[in-house]
Design a protein around this motif. Structure first.
Motif, PDB file in Angstrom:
ATOM      1  N   ALA A 146       0.452   3.400  25.625  1.00 53.14           N
ATOM      2  CA  ALA A 146       0.975   2.524  26.689  1.00 53.14           C
ATOM      3  C   ALA A 146       2.482   2.312  26.643  1.00 53.14           C
ATOM      4  CB  ALA A 146       0.262   1.178  26.626  1.00 53.14           C
ATOM      5  N   HIS A 147       3.242   3.268  26.145  1.00 54.42           N
ATOM      6  CA  HIS A 147       4.697   3.122  26.080  1.00 54.42           C
ATOM      7  C   HIS A 147       5.263   2.796  27.468  1.00 54.42           C
ATOM      8  CE1 HIS A 147       3.170   6.161  23.314  1.00 54.42           C
ATOM      9  NE2 HIS A 147       4.155   5.912  22.482  1.00 54.42           N
ATOM     10  N   GLY A 148       5.876   1.638  27.600  1.00 56.33           N
ATOM     11  CA  GLY A 148       6.543   1.289  28.850  1.00 56.33           C
ATOM     12  C   GLY A 148       5.695   0.547  29.854  1.00 56.33           C
ATOM     13  N   ALA A 149       4.421   0.308  29.559  1.00 56.47           N
ATOM     14  CA  ALA A 149       3.582  -0.471  30.477  1.00 56.47           C
ATOM     15  C   ALA A 149       4.091  -1.908  30.520  1.00 56.47           C
ATOM     16  CB  ALA A 149       2.127  -0.430  30.037  1.00 56.47           C
ATOM     17  N   ILE A 150       4.097  -2.501  31.717  1.00 53.84           N
ATOM     18  CA  ILE A 150       4.697  -3.820  31.913  1.00 53.84           C
ATOM     19  C   ILE A 150       3.692  -4.756  32.569  1.00 53.84           C
ATOM     20  CG2 ILE A 150       6.609  -5.088  32.973  1.00 53.84           C
ATOM     21  CD1 ILE A 150       8.137  -2.436  33.120  1.00 53.84           C
ATOM     22  N   ASP A 151       3.560  -5.985  32.040  1.00 60.23           N
ATOM     23  CA  ASP A 151       2.632  -6.943  32.633  1.00 60.23           C
ATOM     24  C   ASP A 151       3.291  -7.667  33.808  1.00 60.23           C
ATOM     25  OD1 ASP A 151       4.210  -9.031  31.674  1.00 60.23           O
ATOM     26  OD2 ASP A 151       2.741  -9.775  30.236  1.00 60.23           O
ATOM     27  N   LYS A 152       2.535  -8.538  34.467  1.00 59.58           N
ATOM     28  CA  LYS A 152       3.026  -9.197  35.676  1.00 59.58           C
ATOM     29  C   LYS A 152       4.190 -10.141  35.413  1.00 59.58           C
ATOM     30  CE  LYS A 152      -0.448 -12.898  35.537  1.00 59.58           C
ATOM     31  NZ  LYS A 152      -1.604 -13.502  36.251  1.00 59.58           N
ATOM     32  N   ASN A 153       4.386 -10.508  34.152  1.00 58.83           N
ATOM     33  CA  ASN A 153       5.502 -11.384  33.783  1.00 58.83           C
ATOM     34  C   ASN A 153       6.727 -10.609  33.324  1.00 58.83           C
ATOM     35  OD1 ASN A 153       3.930 -13.830  34.174  1.00 58.83           O
ATOM     36  ND2 ASN A 153       2.867 -13.296  32.282  1.00 58.83           N
ATOM     37  N   GLY A 154       6.643  -9.287  33.406  1.00 56.59           N
ATOM     38  CA  GLY A 154       7.779  -8.460  33.038  1.00 56.59           C
ATOM     39  C   GLY A 154       7.869  -8.116  31.569  1.00 56.59           C
ATOM     40  N   LYS A 155       6.843  -8.438  30.796  1.00 59.50           N
ATOM     41  CA  LYS A 155       6.844  -8.116  29.368  1.00 59.50           C
ATOM     42  C   LYS A 155       6.161  -6.766  29.141  1.00 59.50           C
ATOM     43  CE  LYS A 155       6.311 -11.346  26.278  1.00 59.50           C
ATOM     44  NZ  LYS A 155       5.756 -12.424  25.429  1.00 59.50           N
ATOM     45  N   LYS A 156       6.686  -6.022  28.179  1.00 65.81           N
ATOM     46  CA  LYS A 156       6.190  -4.674  27.944  1.00 65.81           C
ATOM     47  C   LYS A 156       5.169  -4.618  26.817  1.00 65.81           C
ATOM     48  CE  LYS A 156      10.111  -1.965  29.624  1.00 65.81           C
ATOM     49  NZ  LYS A 156      11.381  -1.333  29.262  1.00 65.81           N
ATOM     50  N   ALA A 157       4.363  -3.571  26.857  1.00 64.20           N
ATOM     51  CA  ALA A 157       3.474  -3.262  25.733  1.00 64.20           C
ATOM     52  C   ALA A 157       4.315  -3.233  24.465  1.00 64.20           C
ATOM     53  CB  ALA A 157       2.806  -1.908  25.954  1.00 64.20           C
ATOM     54  N   GLY A 158       3.754  -3.801  23.409  1.00 70.24           N
ATOM     55  CA  GLY A 158       4.501  -3.902  22.166  1.00 70.24           C
ATOM     56  C   GLY A 158       5.112  -5.269  21.957  1.00 70.24           C
ATOM     57  N   ASN A 159       5.146  -6.062  23.041  1.00 74.86           N
ATOM     58  CA  ASN A 159       5.707  -7.415  22.984  1.00 74.86           C
ATOM     59  C   ASN A 159       4.729  -8.429  23.559  1.00 74.86           C
ATOM     60  OD1 ASN A 159       7.649  -9.428  22.518  1.00 74.86           O
ATOM     61  ND2 ASN A 159       8.583  -9.157  24.539  1.00 74.86           N
ATOM     62  N   LEU A 160       3.443  -8.118  23.447  1.00 74.35           N
ATOM     63  CA  LEU A 160       2.430  -8.971  24.078  1.00 74.35           C
ATOM     64  C   LEU A 160       1.540  -9.692  23.074  1.00 74.35           C
ATOM     65  CD1 LEU A 160       1.372  -6.491  26.921  1.00 74.35           C
ATOM     66  CD2 LEU A 160       3.012  -8.372  27.068  1.00 74.35           C
ATOM     67  N   GLY A 161       1.668  -9.365  21.794  1.00 75.99           N
ATOM     68  CA  GLY A 161       0.869 -10.015  20.758  1.00 75.99           C
ATOM     69  C   GLY A 161       1.736 -10.369  19.569  1.00 75.99           C
ATOM     70  N   ASP A 162       1.119 -10.491  18.413  1.00 83.85           N
ATOM     71  CA  ASP A 162       1.868 -10.792  17.192  1.00 83.85           C
ATOM     72  C   ASP A 162       2.585  -9.559  16.658  1.00 83.85           C
ATOM     73  OD1 ASP A 162       1.098 -13.657  16.627  1.00 83.85           O
ATOM     74  OD2 ASP A 162      -0.893 -12.751  16.783  1.00 83.85           O
ATOM     75  N   ALA A 163       2.002  -8.399  16.873  1.00 81.50           N
ATOM     76  CA  ALA A 163       2.591  -7.126  16.458  1.00 81.50           C
ATOM     77  C   ALA A 163       1.877  -6.020  17.219  1.00 81.50           C
ATOM     78  CB  ALA A 163       2.448  -6.924  14.949  1.00 81.50           C
ATOM     79  N   ALA A 164       2.497  -4.839  17.210  1.00 81.62           N
ATOM     80  CA  ALA A 164       1.900  -3.706  17.925  1.00 81.62           C
ATOM     81  C   ALA A 164       2.156  -2.422  17.168  1.00 81.62           C
ATOM     82  CB  ALA A 164       2.472  -3.596  19.335  1.00 81.62           C
ATOM     83  N   GLY A 165       1.209  -1.490  17.288  1.00 78.06           N
ATOM     84  CA  GLY A 165       1.363  -0.164  16.716  1.00 78.06           C
ATOM     85  C   GLY A 165       1.493   0.878  17.811  1.00 78.06           C
ATOM     86  N   PHE A 166       2.491   1.745  17.700  1.00 77.42           N
ATOM     87  CA  PHE A 166       2.709   2.843  18.647  1.00 77.42           C
ATOM     88  C   PHE A 166       2.529   4.184  17.938  1.00 77.42           C
ATOM     89  CE2 PHE A 166       5.030  -0.495  20.823  1.00 77.42           C
ATOM     90  CZ  PHE A 166       4.836  -0.218  22.167  1.00 77.42           C
ATOM     91  N   SER A 167       2.127   5.181  18.711  1.00 81.96           N
ATOM     92  CA  SER A 167       2.096   6.562  18.251  1.00 81.96           C
ATOM     93  C   SER A 167       3.100   7.365  19.065  1.00 81.96           C
ATOM     94  CB  SER A 167       0.703   7.158  18.444  1.00 81.96           C
ATOM     95  OG  SER A 167       0.736   8.573  18.302  1.00 81.96           O
TER      96      SER A 167
END
Length: 366
Positions: free
Chosen positions: A164-185
């Protein structure tokens, strides 16, 4: 033949920049934990809207290191339950198992293929300590509801943002900044793909980020001084340098993916094919465009005959894998139906109009 994804063609766009970057890399003499990694970590954190990013060897390692760090911090303990999607790629579950925690599988729903929120709430017990939503195929999970549930039960929320690199929620926040931490590949076929394996953790927690940066490097808090039982999982300097080149093109590439998806959705008109849900927002970056077909074997033979590339994500659900034998007796009807019917169509930012036309025409004739 229209390839499912043409990684060579995707990367050829950056050949000149890659050669310049590689030359600088060779001349720098730095291969591990150098300037390029530091710069990429700053840039990717800024892109995601987080304060910190820590590069890792793989996406699986990124998730595991988050969990291992929370254990060191006393927020998780061996055997604690982590709620995770039953229809995710097995790597998500492996990270939990390898960290000594207990994966609890949660059924999917057929609209977005992410968590069934009712099932998620039902799975919470006194042993539950974290929720790991997966933004499957590139579409954000229902994070507002998940975060509300987590707050109610004092649970950690760790995003599996590998698709989900670059996916954005309705509040303008991106994947990776929506929880306590995030893992990307950064596996080569991802929306932001390296030229080999790679991953990263994003977070706003300074203590967590510092600890993960030590755990990824043998548990060292300074050279040859090991504070923790650590790992060897560092994003290579050359991969960081190449990812810096591609990061500046990520948003535009996601726009191109959405354009291809929008054409598929508008122009594929076949009652034998179930198209994915999309609300036309930026919450989906279409890492994959996944349809469902009940007569899949016949359909795949047809695609092969017509020269249309495809993949199946994923043919066997995790709870039916030999590696997870303890889960083999479980039943998840929606997940099993999904895995029996899904087909991923060609999807990339370098598909031509003619290629998209052909895919649409072939599917409409099925």
């Amino acid at each position: 033949m229209i390839k499912f994804i043409d990684v060579k063609k995707i990367n050829q766009r950056f050949e000149k920049e890659f050669k310049t970057v590689f030359s600088h890399f060779l001349n720098s003499g730095n291969s591990i934990l150098g300037e390029q990694l530091s710069l990429f970590e700053k840039e990717f954190a800024s892109y995601c809207g987080t304060q910190f990013c820590v590069g890792t060897g793989t996406g699986l390692d990124a998730l595991r290191l988050i969990l291992e760090a929370y254990k060191v911090l006393g927020k998780l303990n061996d055997g604690d339950e982590v709620l995770v999607a039953s229809n995710t790629y097995i790597a998500t579950i492996l990270a939990i198992k390898q960290a000594g925690l207990t994966p609890v599988l949660v059924e999917a729903e057929t609209k977005t293929y992410n968590f069934n929120l009712s099932h998620l709430a039902e799975k919470i017990t006194v042993k539950t300590k974290a929720i790991m939503p997966v933004h499957l195929y590139g579409q954000l999970s229902a994070m507002e509801e998940i975060l509300s549930l987590a707050k109610q039960h004092q649970l950690l929320v760790i995003e599996d943002a590998a698709q989900a690199h670059g996916a954005i929620d309705k509040n303008g926040k991106k994947a990776g900044n929506l929880g306590d931490a995030a893992g990307f590949s950064f596996y080569p076929t991802k929306n932001l793909g390296a030229l080999g394996d790679g991953g990263a953790v994003t977070t706003n927690d300074a203590e967590l980020a510092t600890l993960i940066s030590q755990l990824r490097n043998y548990g060292q808090n300074k050279k040859y001084v090991n504070r923790y039982i650590g790992f060897n999982s560092r994003l290579d300097e050359i991969q960081a340098a190449l990812l810096r080149v591609k990061l500046s093109h990520l948003d535009n590439d996601n726009l191109k993916r959405r354009a291809v998806a929008s054409r598929y959705l508008a122009e594929i008109n076949n009652p034998n094919i179930t198209l994915p849900f999309y609300n036309k927002s930026k919450n989906h970056v279409f890492h994959l465009f996944v349809i469902r077909v009940s007569q899949r074997s016949e359909f795949l033979e047809y695609l092969q005959k017509e020269g249309i590339g495809y993949l199946i994500h994923y043919p066997i659900p995790p709870h039916k894998q030999e590696a997870l034998a303890a889960y083999n007796n479980l039943t998840f009807p929606v997940t099993e139906a999904i895995h029996n019917e899904v087909v991923s169509l060609p999807m990339s930012p370098v598909m031509t109009k003619k290629e998209v036309d052909t895919v649409i025409d072939v599917l409409n004739k099925w």
